[in-house]
Design a protein around this motif. Structure first.
Motif, PDB file in Angstrom:
ATOM      1  N   UNK A   1       0.989  -1.099  -0.023  1.00  0.00           N
ATOM      2  CA  UNK A   1       0.084   0.064   0.099  1.00  0.00           C
ATOM      3  C   UNK A   1       0.868   1.243  -0.106  1.00  0.00           C
ATOM      4  N   UNK A   2       1.974   1.203   0.826  1.00  0.00           N
ATOM      5  CA  UNK A   2       2.781   2.289   0.806  1.00  0.00           C
ATOM      6  C   UNK A   2       3.559   2.622  -0.617  1.00  0.00           C
ATOM      7  N   UNK A   3       4.032   1.635  -1.162  1.00  0.00           N
ATOM      8  CA  UNK A   3       4.649   1.690  -2.480  1.00  0.00           C
ATOM      9  C   UNK A   3       3.668   2.261  -3.504  1.00  0.00           C
ATOM     10  N   UNK A   4       2.358   1.626  -3.695  1.00  0.00           N
ATOM     11  CA  UNK A   4       1.370   2.277  -4.501  1.00  0.00           C
ATOM     12  C   UNK A   4       1.071   3.701  -4.372  1.00  0.00           C
ATOM     13  N   UNK A   5       1.082   3.992  -2.743  1.00  0.00           N
ATOM     14  CA  UNK A   5       0.643   5.583  -2.918  1.00  0.00           C
ATOM     15  C   UNK A   5       1.997   6.302  -3.055  1.00  0.00           C
ATOM     16  N   UNK A   6       3.015   6.036  -2.998  1.00  0.00           N
ATOM     17  CA  UNK A   6       4.276   6.720  -3.443  1.00  0.00           C
ATOM     18  C   UNK A   6       4.604   6.801  -4.860  1.00  0.00           C
ATOM     19  N   UNK A   7       3.734   5.919  -5.713  1.00  0.00           N
ATOM     20  CA  UNK A   7       3.971   6.104  -7.176  1.00  0.00           C
ATOM     21  C   UNK A   7       2.955   6.816  -7.708  1.00  0.00           C
ATOM     22  N   UNK A   8       1.848   7.397  -6.927  1.00  0.00           N
ATOM     23  CA  UNK A   8       0.888   8.341  -7.263  1.00  0.00           C
ATOM     24  C   UNK A   8       1.104   9.734  -7.097  1.00  0.00           C
ATOM     25  N   UNK A   9       2.507  10.111  -6.315  1.00  0.00           N
ATOM     26  CA  UNK A   9       2.695  11.063  -6.028  1.00  0.00           C
ATOM     27  C   UNK A   9       3.115  12.127  -7.280  1.00  0.00           C
ATOM     28  N   UNK A  10       3.816  11.667  -8.107  1.00  0.00           N
ATOM     29  CA  UNK A  10       4.550  12.421  -9.388  1.00  0.00           C
ATOM     30  C   UNK A  10       3.251  12.853 -10.180  1.00  0.00           C
ATOM     31  N   UNK A  11       2.501  11.885 -10.672  1.00  0.00           N
ATOM     32  CA  UNK A  11       1.429  12.615 -11.630  1.00  0.00           C
ATOM     33  C   UNK A  11       0.392  13.421 -10.837  1.00  0.00           C
ATOM     34  N   UNK A  12       0.131  13.157  -9.402  1.00  0.00           N
ATOM     35  CA  UNK A  12      -0.613  14.211  -8.635  1.00  0.00           C
ATOM     36  C   UNK A  12      -0.032  15.385  -8.641  1.00  0.00           C
ATOM     37  N   UNK A  13       1.282  15.556  -8.345  1.00  0.00           N
ATOM     38  CA  UNK A  13       1.881  16.680  -8.398  1.00  0.00           C
ATOM     39  C   UNK A  13       1.713  17.771  -9.667  1.00  0.00           C
ATOM     40  N   UNK A  14       1.721  17.075 -10.867  1.00  0.00           N
ATOM     41  CA  UNK A  14       1.430  17.739 -12.018  1.00  0.00           C
ATOM     42  C   UNK A  14       0.065  18.282 -12.202  1.00  0.00           C
TER      43      UNK A  14
END
Length: 430
Positions: A128-141
């Motif tokens: 769950x932690x790794x999946x949440x970290x992968x969302x951060x970059x597209x969310x920032x854009x």
């Protein structure tokens, strides 16, 4: 990079944990403290310190109490208390050094406000932690696009998800106060998660993002510097640096933190110098200080009526003149106390190790083109570039043809323009 999980690929990007050097194996973390007490055993009957240091994204560290008496070591992934839910972090320090770090940060180890560690993270927590970290970059854009649509003068620099994925913290920088109430509603609808906005300074932003400074090394704030002291332009003046904002400013846009590193040494050296505003009274006139050399102990003075000529004086001579001026006595001139400064001889580079010359790029390379002109013509033009060309008087006359073997040169007639051949009618009939 040091560890195997975040080793670089062919393109230079980290291919393992994708944390840009802040991986979970604790071999290339930012702001890591070396545990020099790890090989030492505790005295008999002494219980180990029950607090640990846990690191989160981009060097953010917190202290937690190990109430469950878990056997934790550096590099273990643990689940800690968060509001709401739980967070996932990596243990970076254990033992007695944690007590020293807490004292350094001003945290009371006996306080009840220190949060606790729940457990060691399971594989489900890590997924769950790794999946949440992968969302951060597209969310920032996408978050930056929404901020531009609302015409807010702010910059969203980073996003950090909580370990259980229930909350996202948006870090932003802004010069003034920003009203982002409508922006938070759009973030909640767009990303379907709890949103927290946290404003950071420009120095903290540079520390979170990292980078390479003008010195060629990683930024101090992203590797080892934790306390940000105020930097003034007076620090550059004391060190006799040019007040150029482009050279004195770092990547954060503020004055570089390294201006304070040697400031104390310069301040101690300046204690033996007279005041820069000191005025020397002589019979030739008053003299004002123009320049100081802290390392050689020299000061340059110039008369107020002639600023073109500077006179070099040592510190002890300047102090003698000041002592005479305090007694209301004028010195004859500065020339009597001046020192001749010899120019340093440039040191040649010795090619002891078979290295190339350091000045190999200073001189332009010679062109390899071969001059096709004959040497005589080049010499004549070089010898008399402004000489007049001889006038040919017979230029208007037709040139004589060269003699042949059949007829002598005297029988030859000079060639001229060809005349048209006229054929008479009678000859044409024949």
């Amino acid at each position: 990079m040091a560890c195997a999980s975040c080793s670089t690929s062919d393109g230079g990007a980290p291919k393992g944990c994708k944390n840009n050097g802040t991986c979970g194996t604790d071999s290339c973390n930012k702001l890591t403290v070396f545990d020099w007490l790890s090989n030492m055993s505790l005295p008999g009957g002494e219980a180990p310190f029950d607090c640990v240091e846990v690191r989160f994204k981009n060097g953010r560290k917190e202290f937690y109490r190990n109430t469950e008496k878990l056997t934790l070591s550096m590099g273990d992934i643990v689940a800690t208390v968060a509001s709401p839910g739980h967070d996932i972090g990596i243990v970076t320090l254990t033992g007695e050094l944690v007590r020293i770090q807490m004292k350094k940060k001003g945290v009371d180890p006996n306080s009840n406000e220190v949060p606790k560690v729940y457990r060691k993270a399971s594989q489900k927590d890590i997924d769950i932690w790794s999946a949440a970290r992968n969302k951060e970059e597209p969310m920032k854009v996408r978050a930056r696009e929404l901020a531009i649509q609302h015409k807010l003068e702010m910059k969203i620099s980073d996003i950090e998800f909580q370990g259980d994925g229930s909350k996202a913290t948006f870090y932003y920088t802004a010069n003034d106060r920003v009203d982002f109430r409508l922006l938070i509603k759009d973030f909640a609808k767009e990303f379907n998660t709890r949103v927290e906005m946290k404003q950071v300074g420009f120095r903290q932003e540079a520390a979170r993002l990292g980078g390479i400074g003008s010195c060629g090394r990683e930024l101090c704030c992203s590797t080892w510097l934790t306390d940000f002291r105020s930097v003034n332009t007076s620090a550059a003046r004391y060190q006799q640096l040019s007040l150029n904002p482009q050279k004195l400013a770092g990547q954060c846009g503020k004055l570089k933190c390294c201006l304070n590193y040697e400031l104390d040494t310069y301040m101690d050296a300046l204690k033996g110098f007279p005041d820069f505003e000191t005025k020397l009274v002589t019979e030739k006139g008053d003299a004002i200080c123009q320049k100081q050399d802290i390392f050689k102990g020299l000061m340059w003075f110039a008369y107020t009526n002639n600023f073109a000529n500077w006179h070099v004086l040592k510190i002890d001579k300047v102090k003698e003149i000041i002592a005479e001026n305090k007694l209301k006595n004028k010195v004859s001139s500065l020339e009597d106390f001046a020192v001749e400064v010899t120019q340093e001889v440039e040191k040649d580079f010795n090619n002891a190790m078979g290295q190339e010359s350091l000045t190999r790029f200073d001189q332009p390379k010679k062109s390899k083109r071969h001059n096709k002109k004959p040497k005589k013509a080049v010499e004549n033009t070089a010898a008399a570039p402004n000489a007049k060309k001889p006038v040919n008087k017979q230029a208007n006359k037709p040139a004589q043809a060269a003699p042949t073997q059949d007829k002598p040169a005297a029988d030859k007639k000079p060639k001229g323009p060809r005349k048209p051949i006229i054929i008479k009618k009678n000859e044409a009939k024949k």
